[in-house]
Design a protein around this motif. Structure first.
Motif, PDB file in Angstrom:
ATOM      1  N   ARG A 470       0.825  -1.225   0.000  1.00  0.00           N
ATOM      2  CA  ARG A 470       0.000   0.000   0.000  1.00  0.00           C
ATOM      3  C   ARG A 470       0.850   1.262   0.000  1.00  0.00           C
ATOM      4  O   ARG A 470       0.322   2.353   0.137  1.00  0.00           O
ATOM      5  CB  ARG A 470      -0.909   0.001   1.229  1.00  0.00           C
ATOM      6  CG  ARG A 470      -1.930  -1.122   1.222  1.00  0.00           C
ATOM      7  CD  ARG A 470      -3.087  -0.815   2.154  1.00  0.00           C
ATOM      8  NE  ARG A 470      -2.670  -0.722   3.532  1.00  0.00           N
ATOM      9  CZ  ARG A 470      -2.607  -1.773   4.370  1.00  0.00           C
ATOM     10  NH1 ARG A 470      -2.955  -2.973   3.932  1.00  0.00           N
ATOM     11  NH2 ARG A 470      -2.229  -1.615   5.619  1.00  0.00           N
ATOM     12  N   GLY A 471       2.155   1.165  -0.147  1.00  0.00           N
ATOM     13  CA  GLY A 471       2.987   2.357  -0.278  1.00  0.00           C
ATOM     14  C   GLY A 471       3.829   2.663   0.933  1.00  0.00           C
ATOM     15  O   GLY A 471       4.505   3.692   0.959  1.00  0.00           O
ATOM     16  N   PRO A 522       3.975   8.568  -6.875  1.00  0.00           N
ATOM     17  CA  PRO A 522       4.052   7.833  -8.168  1.00  0.00           C
ATOM     18  C   PRO A 522       2.900   6.865  -8.274  1.00  0.00           C
ATOM     19  O   PRO A 522       2.793   5.938  -7.498  1.00  0.00           O
ATOM     20  CB  PRO A 522       5.395   7.107  -8.074  1.00  0.00           C
ATOM     21  CG  PRO A 522       5.629   6.939  -6.616  1.00  0.00           C
ATOM     22  CD  PRO A 522       4.983   8.092  -5.931  1.00  0.00           C
ATOM     23  N   GLY A 523       2.076   7.129  -9.216  1.00  0.00           N
ATOM     24  CA  GLY A 523       0.920   6.251  -9.405  1.00  0.00           C
ATOM     25  C   GLY A 523      -0.023   6.356  -8.237  1.00  0.00           C
ATOM     26  O   GLY A 523      -0.308   7.419  -7.712  1.00  0.00           O
ATOM     27  N   ALA A 527       3.813   7.473  -0.682  1.00  0.00           N
ATOM     28  CA  ALA A 527       5.227   7.678  -0.379  1.00  0.00           C
ATOM     29  C   ALA A 527       5.448   7.663   1.107  1.00  0.00           C
ATOM     30  O   ALA A 527       4.587   8.088   1.875  1.00  0.00           O
ATOM     31  CB  ALA A 527       5.714   9.016  -0.971  1.00  0.00           C
ATOM     32  N   THR A 528       6.598   7.204   1.529  1.00  0.00           N
ATOM     33  CA  THR A 528       6.942   7.168   2.951  1.00  0.00           C
ATOM     34  C   THR A 528       7.709   8.431   3.301  1.00  0.00           C
ATOM     35  O   THR A 528       8.721   8.749   2.672  1.00  0.00           O
ATOM     36  CB  THR A 528       7.794   5.947   3.266  1.00  0.00           C
ATOM     37  OG1 THR A 528       7.081   4.794   2.879  1.00  0.00           O
ATOM     38  CG2 THR A 528       8.135   5.905   4.756  1.00  0.00           C
ATOM     39  N   THR A 529       7.267   9.143   4.310  1.00  0.00           N
ATOM     40  CA  THR A 529       7.882  10.410   4.722  1.00  0.00           C
ATOM     41  C   THR A 529       8.499  10.228   6.096  1.00  0.00           C
ATOM     42  O   THR A 529       7.831   9.780   7.019  1.00  0.00           O
ATOM     43  CB  THR A 529       6.833  11.539   4.772  1.00  0.00           C
ATOM     44  OG1 THR A 529       6.232  11.636   3.495  1.00  0.00           O
ATOM     45  CG2 THR A 529       7.504  12.860   5.149  1.00  0.00           C
ATOM     46  N   LEU A 530       9.755  10.564   6.222  1.00  0.00           N
ATOM     47  CA  LEU A 530      10.425  10.450   7.516  1.00  0.00           C
ATOM     48  C   LEU A 530      10.025  11.607   8.409  1.00  0.00           C
ATOM     49  O   LEU A 530       9.610  12.654   7.929  1.00  0.00           O
ATOM     50  CB  LEU A 530      11.946  10.439   7.322  1.00  0.00           C
ATOM     51  CG  LEU A 530      12.497   9.263   6.530  1.00  0.00           C
ATOM     52  CD1 LEU A 530      13.986   9.405   6.345  1.00  0.00           C
ATOM     53  CD2 LEU A 530      12.183   7.964   7.218  1.00  0.00           C
ATOM     54  N   PRO A 531      10.156  11.472   9.751  1.00  0.00           N
ATOM     55  CA  PRO A 531       9.834  12.597  10.647  1.00  0.00           C
ATOM     56  C   PRO A 531      10.731  13.783  10.377  1.00  0.00           C
ATOM     57  O   PRO A 531      11.818  13.676   9.820  1.00  0.00           O
ATOM     58  CB  PRO A 531      10.085  12.012  12.053  1.00  0.00           C
ATOM     59  CG  PRO A 531       9.976  10.532  11.872  1.00  0.00           C
ATOM     60  CD  PRO A 531      10.451  10.266  10.488  1.00  0.00           C
TER      61      PRO A 531
END
Length: 539
Positions: A470-471, A522-523, A527-531
């Motif tokens: 799921r991203g 993307p698509g 996206a995974t965002t860091l603290p």
């Protein structure tokens, strides 16, 4: 205008004469009512009236009070405006004889006259005493003055609460007396000790002290003192208030009443746990004399030390007397020594006699072990064996006969037609059991399939790879440990990012203050965002 009003109130005969052609002026009802109002107010501008309160039902919702003053022949309406009612030292009560000061006026709306009360006092001490006695009997009937309700005062309190005026001489006398006798913590609840709000403030102070929680920021008093200096009955009237008496009766803290001098009595004296003749006497009741306690303790310590010394001396003398009464060690051991010597002398003889007796017994046993006796014993044992052999042979013969009869009966039951019938029944029962077992096995397999399917769905939902699809991504440190806090990613820290398909190694270059930059999507994958504290350039 007053003369005109008086002229207007003429006899009926004069009015009849003027109707024929007089020049006397005519007045409307409002005009004549206003003229009468001004006449009464000018003539009786400030009067004192004595009478009995009648028809009093408490203050109106507007704050005004309406009642009447009466004697044995007449009745006068009275009103107390709201601003004046709150300042009255004595509130009106039904049936109370009072002396009021005020102004007479009229009420044109109903052609009545009334007095506007500005001050009110009971009509002498007799009326006050009657009211006081009536209130005392009422509260006494409720059991508020019962002796069993009164509690003993603590012998050595730690905190004393005082309800009195903070500026009078009473609080100074109490503090000085407590400081002289036994210095401790004193809490003062300031109240008015005279006036119309005296009773309410004293009752609120008693309830306030009882509301203090033990162990709080403000220490809870162990005993309360309600104190005031001497005065007249009117000055002390606030301490006869019903609310004050009820507050003193329901107080959980022991209460001392010190109102007035020794000859002054108020209702709070009856409800209090103790009554003091003066405020100074109340302080003496509340605390003991520290010097006397120290002296008493010193005397008790000296008496205890002397008693211990006397006891030790008496015990020493008793031990010495007992020691003198005890015999010497040689005397105590003389008898045991003699018994030991006698035992030692008789031990040799006893040993020789025992040896001879044992030798005789062994000789008798050896005589019984001769060859003749042994051969006789062997013959007896052989006879016993032959008898046992005959018994065993007879038992075996009987058992074989019984088994042969059983086999013959069994052979009859194993004939072909009997065996065939039994085989058909067994085959039918076996087929039925097989069908039931097949159905039970099918049901079990179905249930296990359903349970396995549910468990598989739960396991699939908990699979971290599904979350990665799921991203999301998993950040792992150098020792393959997941990193869950942003502060663990410091500049220069190497880490590995696991995606749904593949891994990437990275390191934190620098820290970036403020909000973390958001990556493009993307698509449809998130996206995974860091603290914010761990954001930086990856290389």
């Amino acid at each position: 205008m007053v003369k005109r009003a008086r002229a207007a109130i003429a006899p009926v005969e004069d009015v009849a004469e003027t109707e024929a052609g007089s020049n006397v002026a005519e007045y409307s009802v409002s005009e004549i009512s206003g003229a009468l109002k001004r006449t009464v107010e000018d003539t009786y501008g400030h009067v004192r009236v004595r009478g009995e309160v009648s028809g009093y039902r408490g203050p109106h919702s507007s704050g005004h009070a309406y009642f009447a003053l009466k004697d044995d022949r007449s009745r006068l309406e009275a009103v107390v405006w709201r601003t004046t009612f709150s300042k009255l030292a004595f509130k009106p009560e039904e049936g109370l004889e009072v002396v009021v000061t005020g102004k007479l006026t009229t009420f044109p709306g109903s052609s009545k006259y009334q007095i506007v009360v500005e001050a009110m006092q009971p009509a002498g001490a007799g009326a006050l005493m009657a009211l006081l006695n009536e209130r005392r009997l009422k509260l006494e009937a409720e059991g508020l003055f019962a002796a069993e309700r009164k509690r003993p005062l603590p012998f050595m309190p730690r905190v004393i609460g005082v309800v009195t005026s903070p500026t009078g001489a009473v609080i100074r006398d109490i503090r000085h007396r407590i400081a002289d006798r036994f210095p401790l913590h004193v809490l003062v609840w300031p109240v008015r000790v005279q006036g119309e709000t005296c009773g309410e403030e004293v009752a609120a102070a008693i309830d306030g002290f009882n509301a203090i929680e033990p162990g709080g920021p403000v220490p809870r008093p162990d005993v309360l003192i309600v104190a005031r200096g001497g005065g007249s009955l009117e000055d002390l009237w606030g301490f006869n208030d019903e609310g004050v008496v009820r507050a003193a009766a329901r107080s959980a803290i022991p209460l001392i009443s010190a109102v007035g001098h020794e000859t002054d009595w108020t209702l709070i004296d009856h409800a209090a746990d103790r009554r003091a003749p003066t405020p100074t006497g109340a302080a003496e009741m509340a605390v003991p004399v520290r010097a006397d306690l120290v002296a008493t303790l010193a005397a008790m310590d000296a008496r205890a030390s002397a008693a211990v010394s006397r006891t030790l001396q008496a015990e020493r003398r008793a031990v010495a007397h007992l020691a003198r009464a005890l015999p010497s060690p040689d005397l105590l051991l003389s008898l045991p020594r003699r018994r030991l010597d006698e035992a030692e002398t008789g031990l040799g003889r006893a040993l020789r006699f025992y040896t001879a007796e044992r030798r005789r017994m062994l000789g008798d046993a050896a005589a019984e072990l001769s060859p003749t006796r042994l051969e006789a014993a062997i013959r007896d044992r052989r006879a016993d064996l032959r008898h046992a052999e005959a018994g065993i042979f007879h038992a075996l013969t009987h058992a074989l006969t019984r088994r042969r009869h059983q086999l013959e009966r069994l052979e009859g039951s194993l004939r072909p037609h009997v065996v065939a019938a039994r085989s058909d029944q067994a085959r039918l029962r076996l087929a039925q059991a097989g069908e039931r077992m097949d159905r039970a096995f099918g049901d079990l397999v179905s249930r296990r399939k359903v349970a396995l399917s549910g468990a598989w769905r739960v396991a699939a939902s908990l699979d971290p790879r599904q979350v990665l699809e799921r991203g999301y991504a998993i950040v792992r440190g150098a020792d393959n440990t997941p990193i869950t806090r942003a502060e663990d990613l410091k500049p220069g820290t190497a880490f590995e990012v696991e995606f749904a398909h593949g891994h990437r190694r990275a390191a934190v270059a620098t820290e970036v203050e403020g909000e973390a930059p958001r990556l493009a999507k993307p698509g449809r994958r998130k996206a995974t965002t860091l603290p914010a504290t761990a954001q930086g350039d990856l290389f």
